[in-house]
Design a protein around this motif. Structure first.
Motif, short mmCIF file in Angstrom:
data_model
loop_
_atom_site.label_atom_id
_atom_site.label_comp_id
_atom_site.label_asym_id
_atom_site.label_seq_id
_atom_site.Cartn_x
_atom_site.Cartn_y
_atom_site.Cartn_z
N ALA A 403 -10.18 13.05 -6.49
CA ALA A 403 -10.50 12.05 -5.46
C ALA A 403 -10.85 10.70 -6.07
N SER A 404 -11.51 10.70 -7.22
CA SER A 404 -11.94 9.45 -7.85
C SER A 404 -10.80 8.76 -8.59
N HIS A 405 -9.63 9.41 -8.66
CA HIS A 405 -8.48 8.82 -9.36
C HIS A 405 -7.27 8.66 -8.44
N ARG A 406 -7.51 8.60 -7.14
CA ARG A 406 -6.39 8.44 -6.21
C ARG A 406 -6.00 6.98 -6.08
N VAL A 407 -4.69 6.74 -6.08
CA VAL A 407 -4.18 5.41 -5.75
C VAL A 407 -3.11 5.60 -4.67
N PRO A 408 -2.91 4.61 -3.81
CA PRO A 408 -1.99 4.77 -2.68
C PRO A 408 -0.52 4.67 -3.08
N GLU A 409 0.30 5.28 -2.27
CA GLU A 409 1.74 5.15 -2.41
C GLU A 409 2.19 3.77 -1.94
N THR A 410 3.32 3.33 -2.45
CA THR A 410 3.90 2.09 -1.94
C THR A 410 4.53 2.34 -0.57
N PRO A 411 4.64 1.31 0.26
CA PRO A 411 5.43 1.47 1.48
C PRO A 411 6.83 1.96 1.14
N ALA A 412 7.39 2.73 2.06
CA ALA A 412 8.65 3.42 1.79
C ALA A 412 9.79 2.48 1.39
N ALA A 413 9.75 1.25 1.90
CA ALA A 413 10.84 0.32 1.62
C ALA A 413 11.00 0.05 0.12
N TYR A 414 9.92 0.19 -0.63
CA TYR A 414 9.99 -0.07 -2.06
C TYR A 414 10.67 1.05 -2.84
N VAL A 415 10.55 2.26 -2.34
CA VAL A 415 10.96 3.42 -3.13
C VAL A 415 12.44 3.37 -3.47
N ASP A 416 13.28 3.13 -2.48
CA ASP A 416 14.72 3.05 -2.73
C ASP A 416 15.04 1.93 -3.71
N GLU A 417 14.35 0.80 -3.58
CA GLU A 417 14.61 -0.33 -4.48
C GLU A 417 14.22 0.01 -5.90
N PHE A 418 13.09 0.67 -6.08
CA PHE A 418 12.68 1.08 -7.42
C PHE A 418 13.71 2.03 -8.05
N GLU A 419 14.21 2.97 -7.23
CA GLU A 419 15.18 3.93 -7.75
C GLU A 419 16.49 3.24 -8.14
#
Length: 429
Positions: A403-419
């Motif tokens: 719990a103390s090391h959680r960071v949020p996911e990016t909005p979905a629109a970024y994922v395809d671009e990163f890939e």
């Protein structure tokens, strides 16, 4: 005269039959299939969504529900087939049929084909999705309707206002998917071979250079491999904050992410098989780790390593770690497609999967080890004790550490671009 009377009688019978058939059609109960198509241009019937829950259960009786889901985990498959299915059949008289898929995108592509073909009687009743697949489903009107708030177990046990429940990779769920579990990315390693695992990407690079061939990651679009790349992007470009905006400026993003691609290219020649090829899935990476070819693997399931140890696939010396700057966490969901023909059965099945019994069993590494989607504070005292008493195994990090090391996911629109950028800037070089 007799022939004329016979002819008039015949005509009268036909005319009467037409009238009766029309009346019968008008008064016939309407099928629930296709009531909510997800296409806002069409009128929507809310009969099932407005029905009392007992009426939903009555309609669900005897239905066979096809649940399409990623099939790459033996423990998850067993949980569905051996724990969930027989209990759902006994409790609700609903037969659950698990349909394994290699990639969730295949489910979305199937629904897109159905949509284009105008197919209203689809074969998918429930699908396991989140992130970019939810975005694709929502953008293309592939979801049935706002059913989640109709589920008694969601209303009673889920914190529906929690940010990691109300939105999925930055997109509001709007009740079109129900939370099934929560996950956080972890690295697994063999503590007999690796005494001090790296806690940053810089340390990972240094370790890999000293131990060539003992580390690799799955190639995108594998979900876990894609998540690993997002960790690299976060750490090499100043954290997650710049990527929390809903809109993607491709040029600005590509310029900003260049240090991440430089890092991965520097890492590449020291990977398994010198980075000339990558495992096609996290299941393949787990096999490489299990047979000792690599000394680390990774998962979006913090309890996966413990499950693998229990079944003998991983060495008993396996442990897990998270990065000092945190690892990605998210919620995964269940949804109902626009052309499901067993809507009542799908709702009954999803409600059962959100029951305390099903969620506590799912949280046990002996079954799966997935973190519950329920708010523990909403459980009874007995259920809270049952959840807290689960032995997650030595390979699973304590909940407070995660719990103390959680960071949020990016909005979905970024994922395809990163890939896409990874393919262009790393895989093809």
């Amino acid at each position: 005269m007799k022939r004329k009377l016979l002819w008039m009688g015949f005509v009268f019978m036909i005319f009467t039959g037409i009238i009766l058939a029309g009346c019968s059609h008008t008064n016939a109960p309407k099928s629930d299939a296709g009531q909510k198509t997800g296409d806002d241009s069409k009128p929507v019937s809310n009969s099932l969504l407005d029905a009392k829950w007992n009426d939903v259960l009555a309609q669900a009786k005897g239905q066979t529900v096809n649940m399409y889901m990623w099939g790459g985990s033996d423990s998850i498959n067993r949980y569905i087939d051996e724990w969930v299915a027989p209990r759902l059949k006994k409790e609700a008289d609903v037969t659950l049929k698990r349909v394994p898929m290699n990639d969730t995108k295949d489910i979305i592509n199937k629904l897109l084909a159905d949509k284009q073909a105008g197919k209203k009687d689809g074969s998918i009743d429930i699908m396991w999705i989140n992130g970019e697949n939810f975005k694709a489903a929502k953008d293309n009107s592939l979801l049935w309707g706002s059913f989640a708030s109709k589920l008694p177990n969601e209303n009673q046990y889920v914190d529906v206002k929690a940010p990691d429940v109300a939105s999925d990779f930055g997109l509001p769920t709007d009740g079109t998917e129900a939370p099934w579990g929560k996950a956080q990315f972890v690295f697994a390693y063999d503590s007999d071979k690796l005494k001090n695992p790296p806690k940053s990407m810089k340390e990972l690079l240094e370790w890999t250079k000293k131990n060539p061939g003992k580390f690799t990651y799955p190639a995108p679009p594998d979900f876990t491999g894609s998540a690993f790349i997002r960790h690299v992007i976060y750490e090499q470009t100043g954290g997650y904050e710049p990527y929390m905006k809903a809109n993607v400026d491709e040029k600005t993003m590509n310029d900003k992410t260049k240090p991440a691609w430089d890092f991965l290219n520097e890492l590449k020649p020291y990977l398994w098989r010198e980075g000339k090829t990558y495992p096609e899935s996290v299941a393949k990476l787990d096999q490489l780790y299990g047979n000792g070819e690599v000394w680390m693997t990774m998962s979006y399931d913090p309890s996966s390593a413990a499950s693998q140890v229990k079944k003998g696939a991983f060495p008993k010396s396996t442990r897990t770690f998270v990065l000092e700057k945190g690892t990605l966490s998210n919620t995964h969901y269940l949804s109902i497609p626009f052309n499901s023909v067993h809507l009542a059965g799908a709702m009954a099945a999803i409600n059962f999967l959100l029951s305390p019994d099903a969620q506590i069993a799912k949280a046990d590494p002996a079954n799966w080890g997935d973190f519950t989607a329920l708010d523990p504070k909403k459980l009874s005292a007995d259920d809270q004790k049952r959840l807290a008493s689960i032995d997650r195994g030595e390979a699973t990090l304590p909940i407070d550490v995660l719990a103390s090391h959680r960071v949020p996911e990016t909005p979905a629109a970024y994922v395809d671009e990163f890939e896409k950028e990874w393919t262009q800037n790393v895989a093809k070089k």
